[in-house]
Design an enzyme around this catalytic site. Structure first.
Site, PDB file in Angstrom:
ATOM      1  N   GLU A 192       0.818  -1.215   0.000  1.00 36.99           N
ATOM      2  CA  GLU A 192       0.000   0.000   0.000  1.00 36.99           C
ATOM      3  C   GLU A 192       0.849   1.261   0.000  1.00 36.99           C
ATOM      4  O   GLU A 192       1.972   1.268   0.499  1.00 36.99           O
ATOM      5  CB  GLU A 192      -1.019  -0.002   1.140  1.00 36.99           C
ATOM      6  CG  GLU A 192      -0.442  -0.190   2.522  1.00 36.99           C
ATOM      7  CD  GLU A 192      -1.545  -0.328   3.578  1.00 36.99           C
ATOM      8  OE1 GLU A 192      -2.739  -0.341   3.253  1.00 36.99           O
ATOM      9  OE2 GLU A 192      -1.186  -0.405   4.760  1.00 36.99           O
TER      10      GLU A 192
ATOM     11  N   HIS B  67      -4.659 -11.638   8.026  1.00 39.14           N
ATOM     12  CA  HIS B  67      -5.306 -11.519   6.708  1.00 39.14           C
ATOM     13  C   HIS B  67      -4.632 -12.382   5.636  1.00 39.14           C
ATOM     14  O   HIS B  67      -5.291 -13.101   4.891  1.00 39.14           O
ATOM     15  CB  HIS B  67      -5.288 -10.067   6.230  1.00 39.14           C
ATOM     16  CG  HIS B  67      -5.928  -9.096   7.177  1.00 39.14           C
ATOM     17  ND1 HIS B  67      -7.116  -9.353   7.806  1.00 39.14           N
ATOM     18  CD2 HIS B  67      -5.548  -7.869   7.595  1.00 39.14           C
ATOM     19  CE1 HIS B  67      -7.445  -8.309   8.573  1.00 39.14           C
ATOM     20  NE2 HIS B  67      -6.504  -7.404   8.456  1.00 39.14           N
TER      21      HIS B  67
END
Ligand code: NDP
Length: 457
Positions: A202, A226
């Site tokens: 990101e 995740h």
């Protein structure tokens, strides 16, 4: 269906950014009605009026796309209660009422054990459920301890360890693509797939969250939960049904099959990094260590990459790369399944074909398949990409997971043994990194990450 939700930490970032909008989506879609009550608790002691203003502001900011009637329904259903989760009298006052409740711990993770202990002391109405945010524990020992405390409080089926990735449509689509189609499952193995990349790169930096992030870093914040969950969905054997038992049994099998990384493996199979000052687009970004609230001595990583092998019949010989980094030059959030080259190329020397890649875009949600086609000039080959946009979901991820909590379906939450198995994978890495067996690389904000990271596309 449970009709009362008590959120401890109900005035924090998570509550404002995700839980209230999730509730608004549920009201908007008709899953909740005027009987539904929400209590948001914290220690500050604010007036109902102040609290209502805060709720409205959060919904205006984070749920602006939802109809105002849905936002108003949340504001009408929600009230404030001052309560320290460590104080049994406060907690008893917060949960007072009739019938089973859902208790959501939107609290700093360090408070979870004390919170569960207090709830045990106070006692929950029969049929109640408890929701715990990530991270679940900070290592294997603390996760085991928390599981023991929870087991004394409610049955395992009533424990919802949240991983909101599992409720994302595109993540659900990993299962849909694999299990609702004939074409993929027969080639879904190491004979055909050389590598799977599970990537959450990101451009976002710390965004003022040092109080949380500086204590966990990329490995615990993203990989332990995740990304390992995505690995489970990609690699699991087809479950008999998608019920909580079948689905979670198959996911645990995947985690159990991960070959443990030894101290000798770790320098070659893991990378960690921390960003330096740089430029991302038109933003000047300071070094991570100069961000407010960061303690440089913690040596927290903002980039983590691990390479795993699975010891199973299906996956022996396939490499799984899990990676997440902050302050990178571009967002890349996807699962990329790389197929092996064709066994024979009948096109002669003019023809070179890149191996096929199937990409599940996580954000934005998409699906694409990279193929090779013949080019317009005789004897040439060209790449061809088939791309599909995934249908927008009726509910955002937090809406879906709250609905599952109210309906008592824990299939998309993490079972206790699953959380422990995930720590079993990550603990040797945590330990080796804390002993500096793997260097903490530096990378400029806006770059691709540490120089020797796996950038295979
Ligand atoms: P915040 O720091 O923004 O909020 C924490 C909340 O907990 C505040 O309302 C705080 O209020 C309350 N609180 C703290 N201690 C107590 C206590 N003893 N009794 C009652 N309330 C207390 O954190 P976040 O909302 O960001 O995170 C909450 C949880 O969600 C964490 O576990 C985090 O890891 C997880 N999470 C957060 C995400 C996000 O994007 N924010 C994403 C995914 C997970 P006060 O101090 O006034 O009592």
């Amino acid at each position: 269906m449970i009709t009362r939700l008590i959120v401890f930490g109900g005035t924090g970032d998570l509550a404002g950014r995700y839980l209230l909008p999730g509730l608004a989506a549920l009201f908007g879609a008709g899953h909740l009605d005027a009987r539904f009550e929400v209590v948001c608790a914290d220690r500050t002691g604010r007036s109902q009026e102040e609290f209502r203003e805060w709720v409205v502001a959060q919904l205006d900011r984070h749920a602006a796309d939802l109809p105002s009637v849905a936002r108003k329904a949340v504001a009408a259903a929600t009230r404030y209660q001052r309560a320290d989760i460590r104080n049994p009298d406060d907690v008893a006052a917060a949960i007072r009422g009739d019938g089973p409740i859902a208790v959501y711990l939107a609290l700093p993770p360090a408070v979870f054990p004390a919170a569960v202990t207090t709830l045990h002391e106070v006692g929950l109405p029969t049929g109640s459920r408890i929701v715990l945010e990530k991270p679940f524990g900070e290592d294997l020992d603390s996760a085991e301890n928390l599981n023991r405390l929870l087991a004394d409080l409610v049955p395992e089926r009533a424990v919802f360890r949240v991983d909101h990735f599992l409720a994302m449509t595109t993540v659900q689509n990993l299962l849909g693509s694999r299990l609702a189609n004939r074409v993929l499952e027969s080639i879904w193995n190491s004979a055909h797939i050389s590598k799977v990349e599970i990537v959450w790169d990101e451009t976002l930096t710390l965004e003022g969250r040092a109080g949380y992030y500086d204590h966990v870093g990329a490995l615990e914040d993203m990989v332990q939960n995740h990304l390992l969950q995505l690995l489970c969905l990609i690699a699991m054997e087809p479950p008999i049904t998608l019920s909580e038992r079948d689905l979670r049994d198959r996911k645990v099998d995947v985690l159990r099959s991960v070959r443990p990384l030894t101290d000798a493996d770790l320098p070659g199979r893991t990378r960690r990094g921390r960003y330096l000052a740089g430029r991302i687009g038109d933003r000047e970004v300071p070094s991570y260590v100069d961000e407010q609230g960061v303690d440089p001595h913690r040596r927290t990583e903002t980039f983590a990459e691990i390479e795993l092998a699975l010891d199973s019949w299906r996956w022996s010989g396939t490499t799984f790369v899990l990676r997440s980094g902050k302050a990178l030059g571009a967002d890349r959030k996807e699962v990329a399944v790389h197929f092996r080259p064709v066994p024979h190329m009948p096109f002669g020397h003019e023809g070179t074909a890149e191996p096929n890649v199937l990409r599940f875009g996580l954000d934005p949600e998409s699906l694409s398949l990279e193929l090779t086609s013949v080019g317009s000039t005789v004897g040439t080959l060209v790449p061809l990409t088939l791309t599909a946009q995934v249908q927008p979901p009726e509910l955002p991820a937090y809406g879906r997971l709250l609905l599952d909590v109210f309906n008592g379906d824990p299939a998309l939450s993490i079972r206790g043994d699953e959380a422990e198995q995930a720590w079993r994978v990550v603990s040797p890495i945590q330990s080796a990194w804390s002993r500096d067996l793997v260097p903490l690389d530096e990378y400029s904000a806006g770059s691709q990450g540490p120089a020797d990271a796996d950038h295979g596309r």
